[in-house]
Design a protein around this motif. Structure first.
Motif, PDB file in Angstrom:
ATOM      1  N   GLU A  78       6.515  40.018  10.383  1.00 34.33           N
ATOM      2  CA  GLU A  78       7.307  40.709  11.402  1.00 34.33           C
ATOM      3  C   GLU A  78       7.610  39.790  12.578  1.00 34.33           C
ATOM      4  N   ARG A  79       6.616  39.014  13.022  1.00 30.16           N
ATOM      5  CA  ARG A  79       6.822  38.115  14.170  1.00 30.16           C
ATOM      6  C   ARG A  79       7.658  36.899  13.790  1.00 30.16           C
ATOM      7  N   VAL A  80       7.599  36.472  12.532  1.00 29.14           N
ATOM      8  CA  VAL A  80       8.512  35.443  12.061  1.00 29.14           C
ATOM      9  C   VAL A  80       9.948  35.938  12.168  1.00 29.14           C
ATOM     10  N   GLY A  81      10.164  37.201  11.787  1.00 25.79           N
ATOM     11  CA  GLY A  81      11.491  37.799  11.909  1.00 25.79           C
ATOM     12  C   GLY A  81      11.966  37.846  13.347  1.00 25.79           C
ATOM     13  N   TYR A  82      11.083  38.222  14.258  1.00 23.19           N
ATOM     14  CA  TYR A  82      11.456  38.259  15.680  1.00 23.19           C
ATOM     15  C   TYR A  82      11.803  36.863  16.196  1.00 23.19           C
ATOM     16  N   ALA A  83      11.027  35.859  15.778  1.00 22.72           N
ATOM     17  CA  ALA A  83      11.270  34.494  16.251  1.00 22.72           C
ATOM     18  C   ALA A  83      12.630  33.992  15.766  1.00 22.72           C
ATOM     19  N   GLN A  84      12.925  34.196  14.496  1.00 18.57           N
ATOM     20  CA  GLN A  84      14.226  33.765  13.977  1.00 18.57           C
ATOM     21  C   GLN A  84      15.357  34.580  14.590  1.00 18.57           C
ATOM     22  N   VAL A 130      29.565  39.806   7.965  1.00 19.21           N
ATOM     23  CA  VAL A 130      28.470  40.640   8.470  1.00 19.21           C
ATOM     24  C   VAL A 130      27.420  40.837   7.377  1.00 19.21           C
ATOM     25  N   ALA A 131      27.882  41.126   6.167  1.00 17.60           N
ATOM     26  CA  ALA A 131      26.946  41.305   5.050  1.00 17.60           C
ATOM     27  C   ALA A 131      26.168  40.027   4.766  1.00 17.60           C
ATOM     28  N   MET A 132      26.851  38.885   4.833  1.00 12.58           N
ATOM     29  CA  MET A 132      26.166  37.600   4.644  1.00 12.58           C
ATOM     30  C   MET A 132      25.087  37.393   5.708  1.00 12.58           C
ATOM     31  N   GLY A 133      25.427  37.723   6.959  1.00 12.58           N
ATOM     32  CA  GLY A 133      24.474  37.550   8.045  1.00 12.58           C
ATOM     33  C   GLY A 133      23.230  38.399   7.860  1.00 12.58           C
ATOM     34  N   ILE A 134      23.403  39.614   7.348  1.00  9.90           N
ATOM     35  CA  ILE A 134      22.263  40.516   7.178  1.00  9.90           C
ATOM     36  C   ILE A 134      21.461  40.169   5.928  1.00  9.90           C
ATOM     37  N   PHE A 135      22.133  40.082   4.792  1.00 14.00           N
ATOM     38  CA  PHE A 135      21.420  39.961   3.523  1.00 14.00           C
ATOM     39  C   PHE A 135      21.107  38.518   3.127  1.00 14.00           C
ATOM     40  N   GLY A 141      19.767  40.653  10.332  1.00 15.28           N
ATOM     41  CA  GLY A 141      19.253  40.129   9.076  1.00 15.28           C
ATOM     42  C   GLY A 141      17.811  39.655   9.200  1.00 15.28           C
ATOM     43  N   ALA A 142      17.487  38.999  10.321  1.00 14.50           N
ATOM     44  CA  ALA A 142      16.113  38.538  10.524  1.00 14.50           C
ATOM     45  C   ALA A 142      15.147  39.720  10.610  1.00 14.50           C
ATOM     46  N   LEU A 143      15.534  40.761  11.344  1.00 11.15           N
ATOM     47  CA  LEU A 143      14.695  41.962  11.426  1.00 11.15           C
ATOM     48  C   LEU A 143      14.577  42.632  10.061  1.00 11.15           C
ATOM     49  N   TRP A 144      15.713  42.764   9.366  1.00  8.13           N
ATOM     50  CA  TRP A 144      15.736  43.366   8.039  1.00  8.13           C
ATOM     51  C   TRP A 144      14.761  42.648   7.100  1.00  8.13           C
ATOM     52  N   ALA A 145      14.880  41.327   7.034  1.00 13.06           N
ATOM     53  CA  ALA A 145      14.043  40.555   6.117  1.00 13.06           C
ATOM     54  C   ALA A 145      12.586  40.569   6.550  1.00 13.06           C
ATOM     55  N   GLY A 146      12.337  40.522   7.876  1.00 12.28           N
ATOM     56  CA  GLY A 146      10.963  40.531   8.371  1.00 12.28           C
ATOM     57  C   GLY A 146      10.238  41.823   8.039  1.00 12.28           C
TER      58      GLY A 146
END
Length: 399
Positions: free
Chosen positions: A38-44, A220-225, A352-357
């Motif tokens: 989760e914190r990796v996602g926040y950092a990115q 937008v889809a590329m950025g998220i997924f 995307g970072a939050l989604w993946a995290g």
């Protein structure tokens, strides 16, 4: 030296440094500090957040102050920012909070560099925009490989050395921007118009064109997924599945960029791609299938090979989407239109970072990759049916 060559040198320094940063930052937060998913996602997300908030404003400002001037000062700011991390690393006081501050500052520089750099491309391209886009993409990913390779030695020579080299490379790019001269001077009429009016003109231009609107949705889809999987899930797989190091992260990124470079080299040999929208959709769909396979395989060498194949697909998708926007945008509004183009990708990046995290925290990083790939494949199929991308034709300009 021609303005084209100087421009390519300038962007090459940026992307070499960007490649170094992406590996070193991921290594610091994921492996050195060993932060949870989760914190990796926040950092990115912090690197991408300024772009999400400011890149549209940066595009409007670039038309006022001049594209080259904005690119120059933004790159100089980026060259000085690694000094923050160098200071805390030297005194062995690096913390997660310091990394977040650094990420926000570098994201700020990128938010202002991106629309100015994209706007400059058209001023130096001449008549053949698609070829210049492909050349710029070749420099981008080719020099990212160099940056990844250098950053792979972080475990050996230390992050301070890598960050110092990153600053020097960015300063060399500032010299190239100075040598570029008065390319991309301010628009005279921009001084009378309000920034909000400039933004509205850019937004209405993009929203009013079905083709540009479709490219934005794809971005937008590329950025998220795709971006979420790349910047969050990939480093977590390297750490948790393969117990990797900075060299493993660098190799993964380098093989991805190698795939991009190979494809872009083929595109240069082929020449003009008339069905750019169709090529974009096919590359996105096939790339989604390859990404899903990357999340499924167990052996590290197969994972890296799938990421390499994914890069080959990206080498088609990225130049095609950019070409569609560059050729469709009115010349007087191009910097603003391209800032919306960048915003559609970078602005979706924090999501995307939050989604993946969160997804990696819930179901594991490999499953997160497969779910993201499935969502992107579905979107590509839908856009192939409901958007004008499949049937769009781009004009071939003179060489």
């Amino acid at each position: 030296m021609s303005s084209k060559k100087i421009y390519l040198i300038a962007i090459s320094t940026w992307f070499a440094a960007f490649g170094m940063q992406s590996v070193v930052f991921a290594w610091l937060v994921t492996i050195l500090l060993r932060e949870p998913a989760e914190r990796v996602g926040y950092a990115q997300m912090s690197i991408l957040l300024p772009g999400m908030l400011l890149i549209l404003l940066a595009g409007a400002i670039a038309d006022r102050v001049g594209l080259r001037r904005q690119a120059l000062w933004s790159q100089l700011f980026a060259a000085l920012t690694p000094m923050l991390l160098i200071y805390f690393l030297y005194f062995e006081a690096l913390s997660y909070s310091v990394l977040i501050v650094y990420a926000l500052l570098m994201g700020l520089a990128q938010a202002f560099v991106t629309p100015a750099r994209d706007g400059l491309l058209n001023h130096v391209a001449g008549d053949n925009i698609q070829r210049m886009v492909v050349l710029a993409s070749l420099c981008q990913f080719g020099f990212q490989i160099l940056g990844y390779t250098l950053a792979g030695f972080a475990d050996t020579v230390g992050a301070i050395t890598i960050l110092s080299v990153q600053s020097i490379i960015l300063l060399l790019g500032c010299g190239a921007l100075v040598a570029l001269g008065e390319v991309g001077a301010p628009r005279a009429q921009a001084q009378q118009a309000s920034i909000m009016k400039d933004l509205w003109e850019g937004a209405s231009t993009v929203a009013g064109d079905p083709l540009m609107r479709a490219v934005m949705i794809q971005n937008v889809a590329m950025g998220i997924f795709f971006m979420g999987a790349f910047i969050v899930a990939f480093p977590l797989v390297v750490r948790e599945v393969y117990n990797g190091t900075s060299s493993d992260l660098a190799s993964l990124n380098a093989f991805n960029s190698l795939g991009l470079v190979i494809t872009i080299g083929v595109l240069l040999r082929i020449g003009h791609i008339a069905r750019a929208g169709r090529a974009l959709l096919l590359a996105q769909f096939i790339g989604s299938l390859v990404l899903a396979l990357a999340g499924w395989v167990v052996q590290q060498y197969l994972f890296v090979f799938c990421v390499f194949l994914w890069g080959i697909c990206g080498g088609v998708a990225m130049p095609m989407s950019r070409t569609l926007m560059q050729q469709t945008a009115p010349s007087a509004l191009r910097a603003r239109v391209m800032s919306f183009y960048a915003f559609s990708f970078m602005g979706a990046g924090p999501l995307g970072a939050l989604w993946a995290g969160y997804l990696a925290d819930s179901v594991g990083p490999q499953n997160a990759i497969m779910i993201s790939a499935g969502c992107m494949a579905l979107l590509a199929l839908i856009m192939g049916v409901v958007s004008p991308l499949w049937g769009s034709v781009t004009e071939q300009t003179a060489t």
